[in-house]
Enzyme design. Structure first.
Site, PDB file in Angstrom:
ATOM      1  N   TYR A 156      -8.985   1.883  -0.606  1.00  0.00           N
ATOM      2  CA  TYR A 156      -7.600   1.927  -1.090  1.00  0.00           C
ATOM      3  C   TYR A 156      -7.626   2.369  -2.541  1.00  0.00           C
ATOM      4  O   TYR A 156      -8.476   1.896  -3.315  1.00  0.00           O
ATOM      5  CB  TYR A 156      -6.976   0.548  -0.967  1.00  0.00           C
ATOM      6  CG  TYR A 156      -5.598   0.408  -1.559  1.00  0.00           C
ATOM      7  CD1 TYR A 156      -5.358  -0.397  -2.672  1.00  0.00           C
ATOM      8  CD2 TYR A 156      -4.490   1.077  -1.008  1.00  0.00           C
ATOM      9  CE1 TYR A 156      -4.095  -0.536  -3.213  1.00  0.00           C
ATOM     10  CE2 TYR A 156      -3.218   0.938  -1.549  1.00  0.00           C
ATOM     11  CZ  TYR A 156      -3.023   0.130  -2.649  1.00  0.00           C
ATOM     12  OH  TYR A 156      -1.768  -0.006  -3.188  1.00  0.00           O
ATOM     13  N   ASP A 251     -13.716   5.361  -7.703  1.00  0.00           N
ATOM     14  CA  ASP A 251     -12.582   4.481  -7.999  1.00  0.00           C
ATOM     15  C   ASP A 251     -13.152   3.110  -8.370  1.00  0.00           C
ATOM     16  O   ASP A 251     -13.527   2.341  -7.495  1.00  0.00           O
ATOM     17  CB  ASP A 251     -11.659   4.396  -6.782  1.00  0.00           C
ATOM     18  CG  ASP A 251     -10.461   3.492  -7.062  1.00  0.00           C
ATOM     19  OD1 ASP A 251      -9.462   3.590  -6.336  1.00  0.00           O
ATOM     20  OD2 ASP A 251     -10.538   2.681  -8.003  1.00  0.00           O
ATOM     21  N   LYS A 279      -6.978  -2.885 -13.713  1.00  0.00           N
ATOM     22  CA  LYS A 279      -7.254  -4.319 -13.650  1.00  0.00           C
ATOM     23  C   LYS A 279      -7.920  -4.856 -14.943  1.00  0.00           C
ATOM     24  O   LYS A 279      -7.253  -4.987 -15.969  1.00  0.00           O
ATOM     25  CB  LYS A 279      -8.081  -4.635 -12.394  1.00  0.00           C
ATOM     26  CG  LYS A 279      -7.319  -4.306 -11.084  1.00  0.00           C
ATOM     27  CD  LYS A 279      -8.150  -4.597  -9.856  1.00  0.00           C
ATOM     28  CE  LYS A 279      -7.533  -4.028  -8.602  1.00  0.00           C
ATOM     29  NZ  LYS A 279      -6.436  -4.842  -8.049  1.00  0.00           N
TER      30      LYS A 279
HETATM   31  P1  KE4 Z   1      -2.780  -0.719  -8.989  1.00  0.00           P
HETATM   32  O1  KE4 Z   1      -1.846   0.492  -8.927  1.00  0.00           O
HETATM   33  O2  KE4 Z   1      -2.356  -1.809  -8.027  1.00  0.00           O
HETATM   34  O3  KE4 Z   1      -2.983  -1.212 -10.421  1.00  0.00           O
HETATM   35  O4  KE4 Z   1      -4.229  -0.222  -8.524  1.00  0.00           O
HETATM   36  C1  KE4 Z   1      -4.370   0.358  -7.261  1.00  0.00           C
HETATM   37  C2  KE4 Z   1      -5.824   0.236  -6.834  1.00  0.00           C
HETATM   38  C3  KE4 Z   1      -6.640   1.345  -6.965  1.00  0.00           C
HETATM   39  N1  KE4 Z   1      -7.944   1.294  -6.615  1.00  0.00           N
HETATM   40  C4  KE4 Z   1      -8.501   0.156  -6.131  1.00  0.00           C
HETATM   41  C5  KE4 Z   1      -9.944   0.147  -5.755  1.00  0.00           C
HETATM   42  C6  KE4 Z   1      -7.707  -1.018  -5.985  1.00  0.00           C
HETATM   43  O5  KE4 Z   1      -8.268  -2.144  -5.488  1.00  0.00           O
HETATM   44  C7  KE4 Z   1      -6.346  -0.981  -6.338  1.00  0.00           C
HETATM   45  C8  KE4 Z   1      -5.428  -2.179  -6.175  1.00  0.00           C
HETATM   46  N2  KE4 Z   1      -5.978  -3.293  -5.464  1.00  0.00           N
HETATM   47  C9  KE4 Z   1      -5.037  -4.149  -4.778  1.00  0.00           C
HETATM   48  C10 KE4 Z   1      -5.794  -5.287  -4.092  1.00  0.00           C
HETATM   49  N3  KE4 Z   1      -6.647  -4.837  -3.103  1.00  0.00           N
HETATM   50  C11 KE4 Z   1      -4.029  -4.699  -5.739  1.00  0.00           C
HETATM   51  C12 KE4 Z   1      -3.156  -5.784  -5.173  1.00  0.00           C
HETATM   52  C13 KE4 Z   1      -1.792  -5.259  -4.816  1.00  0.00           C
HETATM   53  O6  KE4 Z   1      -1.677  -4.147  -4.278  1.00  0.00           O
HETATM   54  O7  KE4 Z   1      -0.839  -6.032  -5.044  1.00  0.00           O
END
Ligand code: KE4
Length: 445
Positions: A156, A251, A279
């Site tokens: 993701y 990523d 994060k």
């Molecule tokens: P954000 O746009 O949520 O800051 O980041 C997206 C993202 C990109 N790449 C990786 C590897 C990630 O894990 C994420 C976001 N992770 C999720 C949890 N698996 C965030 C939680 C959510 O979507 O509320």
């Protein structure tokens, strides 16, 4: 499989304010949450609303406290409200929180990131991991003048149109591999392969290598639950992208500054062309970044012609929180202690499952871990979405709620990794293991 509802009977009565808050929120916000991962869709029941946190603990709006194994889905590696981070934020409150103009602090954070991450020679700050991934994809296409992006099932990268195809994380949990609203035209340029299957990469590059702009992957996967890459897979990704003039993009939104100060790439010894961050790099405030080879990054406007912009990119508040977090990680290097406690937790969960006669597969790197609940007689190694997807999500839900009953807040989905912080103590880990022994013992098939 969708999780049957497992509202925790033991403590549901202790969460009356959360229930009321959720009922109210649903009239105002789609699904009552501002991100689907929080909606408890993967475990049934209703989300818990929180009011405060300190160190390794969360307090919900009914006053119940929990050991936090989500840490805001990764950012809170130092624990909540770390004094150094809070002090940095307070200093900015006395000067100004956003100018829409450059500040020296952004260069200070850029220097810190460049010094920490092996592949990053230049870096651009944005406001989320999604924005970092979206920008890195556009840059890879602009730099190579090619259209196709290769990603992997169960990975993701945020809600980027081009990448929200067979995504992991909440998209996988909700069984929505292709979100409505993604056009055929967009999806056409995204190739989705299986993680840890290098022969698929070989085939893809043999067939269409001159159309591929980039291969994008989580160097250690958190978003289908934790999956570790094989050396052969990473070697193939690096070799094939180099040979065919495509970019390798890691990523590291989740793994950056989490698995090592230099991220997964420091541990794995593989250098990508671009890296996305989020994060931890913002210390829990909205900040993402993408960076890498200077000859690639110099194509980003206004140095080059690849457009990317953001009103709040690099804003003083998020930069201050990120700076303080990274400086604390650099100065204290908690990684050996995180790995030691992780090994303790892993051994404890494995033993608890064996004792209860439950079939599980547990994977861990440092302070990221997932226990996959499986329905067969023997554990199946989880190496990609094909082996993660069939996990027994009902069993995971039962485990999740049993742990909630005991004040342990695990990820609300089988397809997420748990995180713990430098604030978690040996006693916390032992209490978590003891709770797992009780809960798994009660789940014995
Ligand atoms: P954000 O746009 O949520 O800051 O980041 C997206 C993202 C990109 N790449 C990786 C590897 C990630 O894990 C994420 C976001 N992770 C999720 C949890 N698996 C965030 C939680 C959510 O979507 O509320």
């Amino acid at each position: 499989m969708t999780a049957a509802h497992h509202p925790s009977a033991v403590t549901a009565a202790r969460r009356t304010h959360s229930r009321a808050a959720f009922a109210h929120a649903r009239h105002l916000i789609p699904g009552g949450v501002n991100s689907p991962a929080r909606a408890f869709g993967g475990v049934g029941g209703e989300p818990i609303f929180f009011q405060s946190a300190l160190g390794q603990r969360l307090t919900d709006i009914d006053g119940n406290t929990y050991l936090d194994y989500i840490g805001s889905w990764g950012p809170m590696i130092l624990g909540h409200r770390h004094p150094r981070v809070m002090a940095a934020i307070e200093r900015v409150l006395t000067t100004g929180t956003s100018y829409g103009a450059p500040t020296e602090a952004e260069s200070d954070l850029a220097e810190l990131i460049i010094a920490a991450v092996p592949s990053i020679e230049k870096v651009r700050m944005v406001s989320s991991g999604t924005e970092a991934a979206m920008s890195a994809v556009r840059l890879a296409r602009g730099f190579t003048r090619r259209d196709r992006i290769v990603k992997f099932a169960g990975n993701y990268h945020g809600h980027v149109d081009a990448l929200l195809v067979a995504a992991g994380s909440s998209a996988a949990t909700l069984g929505v591999p292709n979100s409505p609203g993604i056009t055929e035209g967009t999806a056409r340029d995204t190739l989705v392969l299986d993680y840890n299957e290098p022969e698929q990469l070989d085939d893809a590059f043999r067939a269409q290598g001159d159309t591929i702009a980039a291969v994008l992957l989580e160097p250690v996967v958190g978003n289908m639950g934790l999956v570790v890459p094989t050396p052969e897979f990473l070697e193939a990704a690096r070799r094939l992208t180099s040979r065919h003039g495509a970019l390798l993009v890691f990523d590291e939104v989740m793994t950056g500054f989490r698995l090592a100060y230099g991220g997964a790439q420091e541990l794995l010894g593989v250098t990508p062309d671009l890296t996305t961050l989020g994060k931890i790099v913002g210390g829990g405030l909205p900040l993402g970044a993408y960076g890498g080879r200077a000859d690639v990054m110099d194509h980003v406007l206004p140095a080059g012609k690849v457009f990317q912009a953001g009103t709040l990119s690099g804003n003083p508040l998020a930069v201050a929180a990120g700076m303080a977090t990274l400086e604390e990680l650099r100065d204290t290097s908690p990684y050996a202690a995180l790995d030691r406690r992780g090994a303790r937790l892993e051994a404890g969960f494995r033993a608890a499952a064996a004792q209860a006669g439950l079939t599980t597969w547990t994977a861990r790197v440092g302070s990221m871990m997932t226990t996959f609940f499986q329905s067969g007689p023997e554990p199946v190694p989880v190496t990609g979405w094909k082996t993660a997807g069939p996990s027994d999500t009902d069993r995971y839900a039962a485990f999740f709620w049993g742990m909630i009953d005991r004040g342990i807040y695990l990820p609300c989905s089988q397809y997420e990794a748990l995180f713990f912080s430098a604030a978690h103590t040996d006693a916390d880990i032992d209490a978590t293991i003891a709770a797992a022994v009780e809960v798994m013992g009660g789940m014995a098939s």
